[in-house]
Design a protein around this motif. Structure first.
Motif, PDB file in Angstrom:
ATOM      1  N   LEU A  57       4.011 -13.785  -6.653  1.00 43.09           N
ATOM      2  CA  LEU A  57       3.935 -12.566  -7.458  1.00 43.09           C
ATOM      3  C   LEU A  57       2.794 -12.684  -8.452  1.00 43.09           C
ATOM      4  CD1 LEU A  57       7.731 -12.046  -8.251  1.00 43.09           C
ATOM      5  CD2 LEU A  57       6.429 -11.227  -6.289  1.00 43.09           C
ATOM      6  N   VAL A  58       1.913 -11.692  -8.462  1.00 42.92           N
ATOM      7  CA  VAL A  58       0.803 -11.631  -9.413  1.00 42.92           C
ATOM      8  C   VAL A  58       0.802 -10.232 -10.009  1.00 42.92           C
ATOM      9  CG1 VAL A  58      -1.663 -11.911  -9.783  1.00 42.92           C
ATOM     10  CG2 VAL A  58      -0.516 -13.259  -8.012  1.00 42.92           C
ATOM     11  N   ARG A  59       1.321 -10.132 -11.236  1.00 40.04           N
ATOM     12  CA  ARG A  59       1.497  -8.832 -11.890  1.00 40.04           C
ATOM     13  C   ARG A  59       2.252  -7.884 -10.960  1.00 40.04           C
ATOM     14  NH1 ARG A  59      -3.356 -10.798 -13.513  1.00 40.04           N
ATOM     15  NH2 ARG A  59      -4.502  -9.761 -11.857  1.00 40.04           N
ATOM     16  N   GLN A  60       1.641  -6.771 -10.532  1.00 37.71           N
ATOM     17  CA  GLN A  60       2.353  -5.821  -9.693  1.00 37.71           C
ATOM     18  C   GLN A  60       1.971  -5.963  -8.214  1.00 37.71           C
ATOM     19  OE1 GLN A  60       1.615  -2.383 -12.696  1.00 37.71           O
ATOM     20  NE2 GLN A  60       3.395  -1.769 -11.524  1.00 37.71           N
ATOM     21  N   SER A  61       1.472  -7.124  -7.843  1.00 37.58           N
ATOM     22  CA  SER A  61       1.142  -7.399  -6.447  1.00 37.58           C
ATOM     23  C   SER A  61       1.968  -8.570  -5.956  1.00 37.58           C
ATOM     24  CB  SER A  61      -0.356  -7.710  -6.288  1.00 37.58           C
ATOM     25  OG  SER A  61      -1.147  -6.605  -6.668  1.00 37.58           O
ATOM     26  N   PHE A  62       2.183  -8.626  -4.653  1.00 36.90           N
ATOM     27  CA  PHE A  62       2.937  -9.737  -4.066  1.00 36.90           C
ATOM     28  C   PHE A  62       2.270 -10.155  -2.758  1.00 36.90           C
ATOM     29  CE2 PHE A  62       4.904  -5.660  -3.187  1.00 36.90           C
ATOM     30  CZ  PHE A  62       5.005  -5.624  -1.801  1.00 36.90           C
ATOM     31  N   PHE A  63       2.349 -11.454  -2.479  1.00 39.26           N
ATOM     32  CA  PHE A  63       1.612 -12.045  -1.370  1.00 39.26           C
ATOM     33  C   PHE A  63       2.527 -12.987  -0.598  1.00 39.26           C
ATOM     34  CE2 PHE A  63      -1.077 -11.116  -4.950  1.00 39.26           C
ATOM     35  CZ  PHE A  63      -2.113 -10.392  -4.385  1.00 39.26           C
ATOM     36  N   HIS A  64       2.604 -12.755   0.723  1.00 44.69           N
ATOM     37  CA  HIS A  64       3.450 -13.570   1.584  1.00 44.69           C
ATOM     38  C   HIS A  64       2.620 -14.682   2.215  1.00 44.69           C
ATOM     39  CE1 HIS A  64       6.276 -14.660   4.820  1.00 44.69           C
ATOM     40  NE2 HIS A  64       7.188 -14.142   4.029  1.00 44.69           N
ATOM     41  N   GLY A  65       3.264 -15.824   2.474  1.00 40.60           N
ATOM     42  CA  GLY A  65       2.556 -16.986   2.986  1.00 40.60           C
ATOM     43  C   GLY A  65       2.297 -16.975   4.480  1.00 40.60           C
ATOM     44  N   ASP A  66       2.244 -15.818   5.104  1.00 44.17           N
ATOM     45  CA  ASP A  66       1.950 -15.713   6.533  1.00 44.17           C
ATOM     46  C   ASP A  66       0.473 -16.033   6.753  1.00 44.17           C
ATOM     47  OD1 ASP A  66       1.487 -14.975   9.172  1.00 44.17           O
ATOM     48  OD2 ASP A  66       2.861 -13.265   9.074  1.00 44.17           O
ATOM     49  N   VAL A  67       0.196 -16.995   7.645  1.00 41.67           N
ATOM     50  CA  VAL A  67      -1.191 -17.423   7.867  1.00 41.67           C
ATOM     51  C   VAL A  67      -2.063 -16.277   8.372  1.00 41.67           C
ATOM     52  CG1 VAL A  67      -0.591 -19.829   8.277  1.00 41.67           C
ATOM     53  CG2 VAL A  67      -0.580 -18.223  10.195  1.00 41.67           C
ATOM     54  N   ARG A  68      -1.463 -15.226   8.928  1.00 45.08           N
ATOM     55  CA  ARG A  68      -2.259 -14.085   9.385  1.00 45.08           C
ATOM     56  C   ARG A  68      -2.887 -13.342   8.211  1.00 45.08           C
ATOM     57  NH1 ARG A  68       2.246 -11.208  12.988  1.00 45.08           N
ATOM     58  NH2 ARG A  68       3.406 -11.835  11.109  1.00 45.08           N
ATOM     59  N   ASN A  69      -2.377 -13.586   7.007  1.00 39.15           N
ATOM     60  CA  ASN A  69      -2.929 -12.932   5.816  1.00 39.15           C
ATOM     61  C   ASN A  69      -3.976 -13.783   5.110  1.00 39.15           C
ATOM     62  OD1 ASN A  69      -1.113 -10.771   6.150  1.00 39.15           O
ATOM     63  ND2 ASN A  69       0.485 -11.836   4.991  1.00 39.15           N
ATOM     64  N   PHE A  70      -4.310 -14.967   5.675  1.00 40.15           N
ATOM     65  CA  PHE A  70      -5.228 -15.894   5.026  1.00 40.15           C
ATOM     66  C   PHE A  70      -6.651 -15.701   5.543  1.00 40.15           C
ATOM     67  CE2 PHE A  70      -1.874 -19.446   4.115  1.00 40.15           C
ATOM     68  CZ  PHE A  70      -1.152 -18.534   3.364  1.00 40.15           C
ATOM     69  N   VAL A  71      -7.620 -15.772   4.633  1.00 41.54           N
ATOM     70  CA  VAL A  71      -9.033 -15.817   5.010  1.00 41.54           C
ATOM     71  C   VAL A  71      -9.694 -16.925   4.199  1.00 41.54           C
ATOM     72  CG1 VAL A  71      -9.279 -13.425   5.753  1.00 41.54           C
ATOM     73  CG2 VAL A  71      -9.573 -13.968   3.350  1.00 41.54           C
ATOM     74  N   ASP A  72     -10.375 -17.817   4.874  1.00 50.26           N
ATOM     75  CA  ASP A  72     -11.048 -18.930   4.211  1.00 50.26           C
ATOM     76  C   ASP A  72     -12.386 -18.446   3.669  1.00 50.26           C
ATOM     77  OD1 ASP A  72     -11.890 -21.392   3.341  1.00 50.26           O
ATOM     78  OD2 ASP A  72     -12.550 -22.078   5.319  1.00 50.26           O
ATOM     79  N   ILE A  73     -12.602 -18.636   2.344  1.00 43.05           N
ATOM     80  CA  ILE A  73     -13.873 -18.192   1.763  1.00 43.05           C
ATOM     81  C   ILE A  73     -14.710 -19.371   1.284  1.00 43.05           C
ATOM     82  CG2 ILE A  73     -12.911 -15.971   1.088  1.00 43.05           C
ATOM     83  CD1 ILE A  73     -12.782 -17.002  -1.788  1.00 43.05           C
ATOM     84  N   GLY A  74     -14.323 -20.585   1.695  1.00 46.54           N
ATOM     85  CA  GLY A  74     -15.119 -21.766   1.389  1.00 46.54           C
ATOM     86  C   GLY A  74     -14.731 -22.424   0.073  1.00 46.54           C
ATOM     87  N   GLY A  75     -15.125 -23.690  -0.073  1.00 54.83           N
ATOM     88  CA  GLY A  75     -14.876 -24.420  -1.309  1.00 54.83           C
ATOM     89  C   GLY A  75     -13.420 -24.758  -1.539  1.00 54.83           C
ATOM     90  N   GLY A  76     -12.608 -24.772  -0.474  1.00 53.93           N
ATOM     91  CA  GLY A  76     -11.196 -25.068  -0.634  1.00 53.93           C
ATOM     92  C   GLY A  76     -10.389 -23.901  -1.178  1.00 53.93           C
ATOM     93  N   VAL A  77     -10.951 -22.694  -1.096  1.00 51.40           N
ATOM     94  CA  VAL A  77     -10.280 -21.500  -1.611  1.00 51.40           C
ATOM     95  C   VAL A  77      -9.973 -20.558  -0.453  1.00 51.40           C
ATOM     96  CG1 VAL A  77     -10.430 -19.562  -3.231  1.00 51.40           C
ATOM     97  CG2 VAL A  77     -11.530 -21.739  -3.784  1.00 51.40           C
ATOM     98  N   THR A  78      -8.781 -19.993  -0.484  1.00 51.47           N
ATOM     99  CA  THR A  78      -8.338 -19.068   0.555  1.00 51.47           C
ATOM    100  C   THR A  78      -7.979 -17.728  -0.075  1.00 51.47           C
ATOM    101  OG1 THR A  78      -7.479 -20.832   1.975  1.00 51.47           O
ATOM    102  CG2 THR A  78      -6.558 -18.632   2.304  1.00 51.47           C
ATOM    103  N   GLY A  79      -8.490 -16.662   0.501  1.00 51.55           N
ATOM    104  CA  GLY A  79      -8.071 -15.334   0.087  1.00 51.55           C
ATOM    105  C   GLY A  79      -6.805 -14.948   0.823  1.00 51.55           C
TER     106      GLY A  79
END
Length: 935
Positions: free
Chosen positions: A248-270
């Motif tokens: 939960l981030v303020r009024q947004s929520f994010f599920h840990g489904d790998v289909r929602n992941f995008v690697d943007i480099g530097g060990g950070v995932t969107g």
């Protein structure tokens, strides 16, 4: 109005130059005089003292509220649209939410603040004490409040809640004083150590929140408690997301489904997720759903994260000081015992040299009374029988307490999923995120409708109890497309933008400058300055700019490239003094890096603050006519030329503006990057000049306390009694460039504030502007129109009919999805060629000038076409864009991290929270102070 030349040094002002000769201008309509005696007075605590040595005067704050909608616009071609709002029906409008305060303490009577533990405790509490709570479903905000539909059986409860050891922080690795505990955990007698922890949870009644306030707000009433009722509905959806294991981030929520992941480099995932918020609109109550993205650490081995984050090929290249700062407070799971920990730091010594005292035990686990020194490496390899391949000469992770460290070899640690990454992104990461997270309209609509259908939000027990049901289709509405304003370019040629764009092919600039004394300096080893200067001169002459050959092409020597950035700039200026006969009127600067050059800030500061020389930086990766044209647009504007002009500016024929001296302000505040809480904020205000033009601006920039959004230097009295604030500077400039006319009307565009801050803008910032005007000796105030422009909102518009597309440039919406009472509208002035375009949300808080809805929307639309540094309409009015650029550019003048520990010796304002001074920005040199240096 009074005479500007009669107070505070105005007698020294030069007479206003005859820049423009407007037609005969009628006397302005007098605005009502607002004096402190006529304002509703109440004591307030100012955010910042006006000056350290001046006792603040009593603050009078009027009680202005946002105005109501005077009507809707009619101009433009009608167009069917969709919006990402879903209608919400409330079948039990008389339902009442009961709010309770939650207090959690541990066994040692310390308050528990962790949100994670709080939610686990409330889950256990609901399961254990369901009957005592009347089988009510609880909506918990993760902190100190919970809500129910209808009351609980009692007004106050006190519960003992047991949390299993697996849910709280545990120890289980070697460190000072812990090996005996570890051995006991491995023995059969470990049950006593693993005893669960007990917490005390107190629940006390706080207040009632009736749903009826929403119904009243939908009818246009200013109902008290509407925001609270909407917040409860939002918390219910957040609770539902938390139960599904979402981040939960303020009024947004994010599920840990790998289909929602995008690697943007530097060990950070969107991670792609959803924003959700209930809103009151003209269509009734709606659920605004949008696709959202947050940054998380890429889960997996900690060692792999460090290698990726630092772009290192093997562990020997890792900067362990940087790694220590990066890893602090990250959560890990260990391979050897499958436990969760929070990283507190890294050990100073490598694993093979790090020792701790361990008690010797016999085969039965009995203490033999001896203590031996054991390395962490030997403990895990010999006593725990684990194979360590890379940890021997690397630091260990410390997961203990300051006086009781607890060390674990690095290769046994993995980052747990869904941990937010709150540091600022690099240029490459930001570009990758934009590219990988964008969605076309059809894809975004499908994602949203699938989420509504699959998650069944209105099946939540709390929402069902108050009769809330959510439709599954996007709202249909009608918008209008305004025609693009006509522009004038060179030789008085008409230029009609097409689809929000125009160009200068076979055209010249409206008012090109002559460039005679200039030079090109090169900080980039791979840049061919001779070719660039020839191409730039050819392109300039095609655009009507008479650009002579440069006096000199000055290359940085190899020895200087190894110096610190400030020293490199000083060395370059020494060359400039030696090779040029006098100060140039313009310097072109070639940099090696486009966005993050260390030289950029010191170079801009040297040129603009100390030398008073206009400069343009370039990083020519791919040089073509379009690139050179864009560079020339900036150069021409900075040197005082005009690239294009609105046709209605030239006549002039702008309703309510061309007839009466009108000043337009753009205001913005930029803050430090996430995680930089001690970086001062930068407040920038640009003001129009050369009335009746609305496309020429001057900027004034100040620093203020970190993370403070309200601008506190619009009016700033020094110990001498002189006003050194932003508004005085801009008002004097308007007077000097507008044939001695003072603004009878002021239009303010404010960026970056939320709905909760509207009243502060209306009553605090506007009052500062009024004080600055009265300080100049004015007895009659100008009329004000105050508009807040929001970019960071979640309403999207789509062109309906057939395949959904982005809306065309000029689309405006002032019905259905707008506020039921307040005066607001959405406008998409730009062409959304990639992804899904986002309209700007304009909130008109005050309009004393009296624009009709059509005239105001046309003005806003036209101000999106006066942005001099591009040939496209911009997504938000140009004055706000200019304020943003001015704050960003002058923020580069000072490396604020140098002042985070001590700011002694730096003159500055007092912060609102402490006596630590905020470093002031260097003032611009008088030669460039009135230029559009920010273009």
């Amino acid at each position: 109005m009074g005479d500007y030349s009669m107070k505070d040094g105005y007698e020294d002002l030069p007479p206003p130059p005859p820049i423009l000769s407007p037609s005969v201008i009628p006397e302005r309509l007098e605005a009502p005089v607002l004096t402190p005696e006529k304002l509703e007075a109440r004591d307030v605590k100012p955010e910042k003292l006006e000056a350290p040595d001046v006792k603040p005067e009593k603050q009078y704050v009027p009680n202005r509220i946002p105005m109501s909608r005077p009507g809707v616009g009619r101009d433009g071609n009608r167009i069917p649209l969709l919006a990402n709002h879903f209608r919400v029906a409330v079948n039990v409008p008389d339902a009442t939410f009961y709010q309770y305060t939650v207090s959690i303490t541990s066994e040692d009577k310390r308050a528990v603040e962790s949100k994670g533990i709080g939610r686990k405790l409330m889950d256990n509490l609901c399961q254990t004490y369901c009957s005592e709570l009347g089988r009510k479903h609880l909506a918990y905000d993760g902190e100190k409040s919970l809500f129910t539909v209808g009351p609980l059986p009692q007004n106050k409860f006190e519960f003992k809640v047991v949390l299993e050891e697996s849910s709280v922080k545990r120890n289980g690795s070697p460190g000072s004083g812990s090996p005996s505990e570890i051995e006991r955990k491995r023995s059969k007698r470990s049950a006593a150590y693993q005893a669960a922890q007990t917490f005390k949870v107190e629940i006390s009644f706080a207040t009632k929140i009736p749903m009826r306030s929403i119904s009243l707000a939908l009818k246009g009433s200013d109902a008290e408690g509407t925001g609270d009722a909407l917040r409860v509905l939002d918390i219910i959806l957040r609770q539902q997301a938390a139960e599904r294991g979402c981040l939960l981030v303020r009024q947004s929520f994010f599920h840990g489904d790998v289909r929602n992941f995008v690697d943007i480099g530097g060990g950070v995932t969107g991670v792609r997720g959803f924003h959700s918020s209930f809103r009151t609109t003209q269509s009734g109550l709606t659920l605004n759903m949008d696709v959202s993205t947050t940054m998380t650490l890429t889960p997996g081995p900690v060692l792999q994260f460090l290698l990726t984050n630092q772009n290192a090929r093997d562990p020997r290249q890792i900067d362990w000081g940087k790694a220590k700062r990066m890893l602090k407070n990250m959560r890990i799971k260990t391979k050897h015992n499958n436990m969760d920990f929070k990283i507190m730091g890294l050990s100073e010594k490598p694993c093979k040299e790090l020792v701790f005292p361990m008690k010797v035990r016999n085969e039965d686990g009995a203490d033999e009374g001896q203590t031996v020194e054991v390395t962490v490496y030997d403990y895990f390899t010999k006593h725990r029988k684990l194979e360590l391949t890379t940890s021997a000469y690397m630091p260990c992770v410390d997961v203990g307490r300051p006086k009781k460290p607890n060390y674990i070899p690095l290769e046994l640690c993995s980052l747990v999923p869904l941990q937010r990454y709150t540091k600022s992104l690099s240029t490459m990461q930001r570009s990758s995120l934009v590219e990988k997270s964008r969605q076309k309209p059809l894809e975004r609509i499908k994602t949203l409708t699938d989420s509504i259908n699959n998650n069944r939000y209105d099946a939540d027990p709390s929402l069902s109890a108050c009769g809330v049901s959510i439709e599954k289709e996007l709202i249909s509405l009608e918008g209008r497309v305004l025609g693009a304003p006509a522009l004038k370019v060179g030789n008085n040629v008409d230029c009609i933008p097409n689809n929000g764009r125009w160009n200068y092919n076979r055209q010249t600039l409206y008012e090109p400058v002559q460039i005679q004394r200039w030079a090109l300096v090169n900080f980039s080893a791979r840049c061919n300055t001779s070719q660039i200067s020839r191409d730039l001169i050819d392109c300039a002459r095609n655009k009507g700019i008479n650009m002579e050959r440069p006096y000199s092409l000055i290359e940085e020597d190899n020895q200087s490239r190894r110096l610190p950035p400030i020293a490199r700039v000083e060395a370059m200026f020494e060359q400039i003094k030696q090779k040029l006969p006098g100060p140039p009127e313009f310097l072109l600067c070639a940099l090696a890096e486009r966005k993050n050059s260390d030289v950029y800030g010191p170079w801009k500061k040297k040129c603009l603050s100390e030398a008073g020389i206009v400069t343009q930086c370039i990083c020519p990766m791919k040089v073509n006519d379009q690139y050179l044209t864009n560079v020339l647009l900036k150069i021409n504007t900075k040197l005082g030329g005009k690239n294009s002009l609105l046709a209605v500016e030239q006549i002039p024929r702008i309703p309510l503006i061309s007839e009466t001296p009108t000043m337009i302000l753009g205001m913005d505040v930029s803050h430090g990057s996430p995680g930089q809480s001690d970086i001062p904020s930068i407040a920038a205000v640009v003001g129009s000049r050369c009335w009746p033009l609305i496309s020429r601006y001057r900027a004034s920039v100040r620093t203020q306390s970190p993370k403070v959004e309200m601008i506190d230097s619009l009016y700033k009295v020094l110990p001498s009694g002189e006003d050194d604030g932003i508004m005085r500077e801009l008002l004097v400039d308007f007077y000097q460039t507008s044939n001695g006319r003072k603004p009878s009307q002021i239009i303010i565009f404010r960026d970056g504030v939320s709905e909760s801050q509207f009243n502060q803008v209306l009553n605090v910032e506007l009052e500062q502007i009024i004080k600055a005007i009265t300080h100049l000796g004015e007895t009659k105030l100008p009329k004000f129109t105050l508009i807040v422009a929001q970019k960071n909102h979640h309403t999207k518009l789509f062109k309906a009919g057939g395949r959904p597309e982005n809306v065309p440039p000029g689309t405006v919406v002032d019905t259905k999805v707008v506020h039921p009472r307040n005066y607001d509208f959405y406008m998409c002035a730009h062409n959304g060629a990639i992804g899904t375009s986002r309209p700007a949300h304009y909130n008109v808080l005050l309009d004393e000038i009296g624009f009709s809805p059509d005239d105001l929307q046309k003005l806003v639309h036209s101000l999106s076409y006066v942005y001099q540094r591009s040939t496209t309409a911009v997504s938000i009015v140009a004055p706000i864009c200019y304020a943003h650029h001015a704050a960003s550019q002058m923020g580069q003048f000072i490396k604020f991290e140098d002042f985070s520990d001590s700011s002694s010796g730096i003159g500055g304002n007092l912060t609102s929270a402490s006596s630590v001074p905020v470093p002031e920005l260097p003032r611009l040199h008088q030669n460039v102070r009135s230029s559009m240096f920010f273009c």
